[in-house]
Design a protein around this motif. Structure first.
Motif, PDB file in Angstrom:
ATOM      1  N   ASN A  79       0.803  -1.221   0.000  1.00 41.42           N
ATOM      2  CA  ASN A  79       0.000   0.000   0.000  1.00 41.42           C
ATOM      3  C   ASN A  79       0.840   1.276   0.000  1.00 41.42           C
ATOM      4  O   ASN A  79       0.428   2.295  -0.553  1.00 41.42           O
ATOM      5  CB  ASN A  79      -0.940   0.022   1.216  1.00 41.42           C
ATOM      6  CG  ASN A  79      -2.080  -0.973   1.093  1.00 41.42           C
ATOM      7  OD1 ASN A  79      -2.438  -1.381  -0.006  1.00 41.42           O
ATOM      8  ND2 ASN A  79      -2.641  -1.370   2.223  1.00 41.42           N
ATOM      9  N   ALA A  80       2.002   1.235   0.637  1.00 40.51           N
ATOM     10  CA  ALA A  80       2.841   2.429   0.744  1.00 40.51           C
ATOM     11  C   ALA A  80       3.809   2.579  -0.418  1.00 40.51           C
ATOM     12  O   ALA A  80       4.559   3.560  -0.482  1.00 40.51           O
ATOM     13  CB  ALA A  80       3.614   2.414   2.064  1.00 40.51           C
ATOM     14  N   ILE A  81       3.811   1.610  -1.339  1.00 42.11           N
ATOM     15  CA  ILE A  81       4.686   1.706  -2.508  1.00 42.11           C
ATOM     16  C   ILE A  81       3.927   2.481  -3.571  1.00 42.11           C
ATOM     17  O   ILE A  81       2.934   2.011  -4.134  1.00 42.11           O
ATOM     18  CB  ILE A  81       5.074   0.311  -3.049  1.00 42.11           C
ATOM     19  CG1 ILE A  81       5.562  -0.583  -1.916  1.00 42.11           C
ATOM     20  CG2 ILE A  81       6.127   0.440  -4.148  1.00 42.11           C
ATOM     21  CD1 ILE A  81       6.766  -0.074  -1.183  1.00 42.11           C
ATOM     22  N   ASN A  82       4.369   3.686  -3.866  1.00 38.21           N
ATOM     23  CA  ASN A  82       3.630   4.569  -4.772  1.00 38.21           C
ATOM     24  C   ASN A  82       4.603   5.500  -5.487  1.00 38.21           C
ATOM     25  O   ASN A  82       5.515   6.045  -4.870  1.00 38.21           O
ATOM     26  CB  ASN A  82       2.607   5.386  -3.975  1.00 38.21           C
ATOM     27  CG  ASN A  82       1.617   6.130  -4.848  1.00 38.21           C
ATOM     28  OD1 ASN A  82       1.238   5.634  -5.906  1.00 38.21           O
ATOM     29  ND2 ASN A  82       1.185   7.301  -4.406  1.00 38.21           N
ATOM     30  N   GLY A  83       4.415   5.630  -6.802  1.00 37.52           N
ATOM     31  CA  GLY A  83       5.253   6.533  -7.586  1.00 37.52           C
ATOM     32  C   GLY A  83       6.662   6.025  -7.821  1.00 37.52           C
ATOM     33  O   GLY A  83       7.560   6.803  -8.151  1.00 37.52           O
ATOM     34  N   GLN A  84       6.841   4.713  -7.705  1.00 39.09           N
ATOM     35  CA  GLN A  84       8.177   4.140  -7.829  1.00 39.09           C
ATOM     36  C   GLN A  84       8.406   3.548  -9.221  1.00 39.09           C
ATOM     37  O   GLN A  84       7.475   3.071  -9.872  1.00 39.09           O
ATOM     38  CB  GLN A  84       8.389   3.058  -6.777  1.00 39.09           C
ATOM     39  CG  GLN A  84       8.221   3.559  -5.350  1.00 39.09           C
ATOM     40  CD  GLN A  84       9.131   4.723  -5.037  1.00 39.09           C
ATOM     41  OE1 GLN A  84      10.348   4.626  -5.184  1.00 39.09           O
ATOM     42  NE2 GLN A  84       8.539   5.829  -4.611  1.00 39.09           N
ATOM     43  N   ALA A  85       9.642   3.580  -9.645  1.00 33.97           N
ATOM     44  CA  ALA A  85      10.077   2.916 -10.874  1.00 33.97           C
ATOM     45  C   ALA A  85      11.086   1.853 -10.448  1.00 33.97           C
ATOM     46  O   ALA A  85      12.227   2.162 -10.112  1.00 33.97           O
ATOM     47  CB  ALA A  85      10.699   3.903 -11.848  1.00 33.97           C
ATOM     48  N   ILE A  86      10.634   0.616 -10.433  1.00 36.37           N
ATOM     49  CA  ILE A  86      11.401  -0.482  -9.839  1.00 36.37           C
ATOM     50  C   ILE A  86      12.112  -1.263 -10.934  1.00 36.37           C
ATOM     51  O   ILE A  86      11.475  -1.857 -11.806  1.00 36.37           O
ATOM     52  CB  ILE A  86      10.465  -1.401  -9.037  1.00 36.37           C
ATOM     53  CG1 ILE A  86       9.763  -0.608  -7.933  1.00 36.37           C
ATOM     54  CG2 ILE A  86      11.240  -2.585  -8.453  1.00 36.37           C
ATOM     55  CD1 ILE A  86       8.628  -1.355  -7.261  1.00 36.37           C
ATOM     56  N   ALA A  87      13.419  -1.263 -10.898  1.00 33.65           N
ATOM     57  CA  ALA A  87      14.208  -1.968 -11.901  1.00 33.65           C
ATOM     58  C   ALA A  87      14.285  -3.449 -11.579  1.00 33.65           C
ATOM     59  O   ALA A  87      14.606  -3.836 -10.451  1.00 33.65           O
ATOM     60  CB  ALA A  87      15.612  -1.372 -11.985  1.00 33.65           C
ATOM     61  N   ILE A  88      13.980  -4.278 -12.568  1.00 37.94           N
ATOM     62  CA  ILE A  88      14.140  -5.732 -12.473  1.00 37.94           C
ATOM     63  C   ILE A  88      15.211  -6.076 -13.501  1.00 37.94           C
ATOM     64  O   ILE A  88      14.935  -6.358 -14.656  1.00 37.94           O
ATOM     65  CB  ILE A  88      12.818  -6.466 -12.789  1.00 37.94           C
ATOM     66  CG1 ILE A  88      11.646  -5.874 -11.993  1.00 37.94           C
ATOM     67  CG2 ILE A  88      12.962  -7.968 -12.527  1.00 37.94           C
ATOM     68  CD1 ILE A  88      11.749  -6.021 -10.504  1.00 37.94           C
ATOM     69  N   ASP A  89      16.463  -6.008 -13.080  1.00 32.05           N
ATOM     70  CA  ASP A  89      17.544  -5.991 -14.071  1.00 32.05           C
ATOM     71  C   ASP A  89      18.820  -6.691 -13.633  1.00 32.05           C
ATOM     72  O   ASP A  89      19.863  -6.548 -14.277  1.00 32.05           O
ATOM     73  CB  ASP A  89      17.870  -4.541 -14.438  1.00 32.05           C
ATOM     74  CG  ASP A  89      18.437  -3.742 -13.263  1.00 32.05           C
ATOM     75  OD1 ASP A  89      18.485  -4.268 -12.126  1.00 32.05           O
ATOM     76  OD2 ASP A  89      18.836  -2.583 -13.476  1.00 32.05           O
ATOM     77  N   GLY A  90      18.748  -7.450 -12.539  1.00 33.70           N
ATOM     78  CA  GLY A  90      19.946  -8.146 -12.078  1.00 33.70           C
ATOM     79  C   GLY A  90      21.042  -7.253 -11.565  1.00 33.70           C
ATOM     80  O   GLY A  90      22.172  -7.699 -11.350  1.00 33.70           O
TER      81      GLY A  90
END
Length: 266
Positions: A250-261
């Motif tokens: 719920n508190a994760i907002n406006g994030q750009a999360i890299a899934i890139d090793g």
């Protein structure tokens, strides 16, 4: 484990293969009702059949559309809402990448990259957001997850139009997250590195045709940017999407999360 997602309506674009198909499976296993969108009716139907092998009781609707066509998006969303009610989870996964040096990137290619990758995301959010906000007022939180790319967080040569579009998706994500922060809807972006998808397979063939490298060498050249020396797998992206849709995020907002090793760590 994700019982709170039981019965939620999830609409996924680019759902016929790759990351979209993996996301559909994860959300189906969590009990979501699914609207699968893409340009090919046949590809979507094949995905439904594959889903039902693993989740026999999945509630699923096929709604073919081109995300670049505003009217097609509106029609598909209306069809989805008539079947399952407001969209609670929107996953903007549809995307397209074309490689050209900037000097050969004409206005047609430039606009195509923006239309599919950025404007298509805008169209889908515009279509589902009124219903999503109404549902959030009644206690069912909304989730918007935009599948961007590490190309939304850094530059890559020879794909300037794609990079510009994906940076736009990340910017849209951050701006909209602030607007909706107190309205029961979170907005986040997942930014995969090179992932085992049709886009990467096309990139491999492009490298082979232009450089004379073998297919194995081309794949290794793409994997080399990942410190783990491998391609990301679609299910790894899908599991991150599932996490963002769950109550614990719920508190994760406006994030750009890299899934890139770890590509962007250095």
């Amino acid at each position: 484990m994700f019982q709170e997602l039981e019965g939620r309506h999830a609409l996924i674009t680019g759902a016929g293969a790759g990351i979209g198909a993996a996301i559909a499976l994860q959300l189906a296993q969590a009990g979501c009702r699914l609207t699968l969108c893409g340009r090919s009716q046949g590809t979507l139907q094949a995905q439904v059949e594959a889903l039902r092998v693993q989740v026999p009781d999945v509630a699923v609707l096929i709604a073919p559309m081109d995300v670049a066509d505003e009217h097609a998006v509106q029609a598909a969303v209306q069809q989805a809402q008539a079947r399952f009610g407001p969209v609670n989870i929107l996953v903007n996964n549809a995307g397209q990448a074309s490689s050209q040096p900037f000097a050969k990137t004409d206005a047609v290619l430039w606009q195509q990259m923006l239309n599919v990758n950025l404007t298509g995301t805008y169209h889908c959010i515009q279509a589902v957001l009124p219903g999503m906000l109404e549902a959030a007022k009644s206690g069912t939180p909304g989730r918007i997850v935009n599948i961007a790319s590490t190309a939304g967080l850094k530059g890559y040569a020879y794909v300037s139009a794609y990079v510009a579009a994906k940076h736009g998706v990340v910017g849209l994500t951050k701006a909209l997250a602030l607007e909706l922060a107190r309205k029961g809807v979170t907005v986040n972006a997942i930014c995969p590195g090179y992932t085992e998808t049709d886009i990467v397979r096309e990139a491999v063939q492009n490298i082979v045709s232009k450089t004379g490298k073998s297919e194995a060498e081309a794949r290794q050249a793409l994997a080399a940017s990942n410190p783990q020396q491998r391609l990301v797998q679609p299910q790894e992206v899908a599991q991150s999407v599932l996490w963002l849709c769950a109550a614990g995020s719920n508190a994760i907002n406006g994030q750009a999360i890299a899934i890139d090793g770890g590509e962007l760590a250095g």
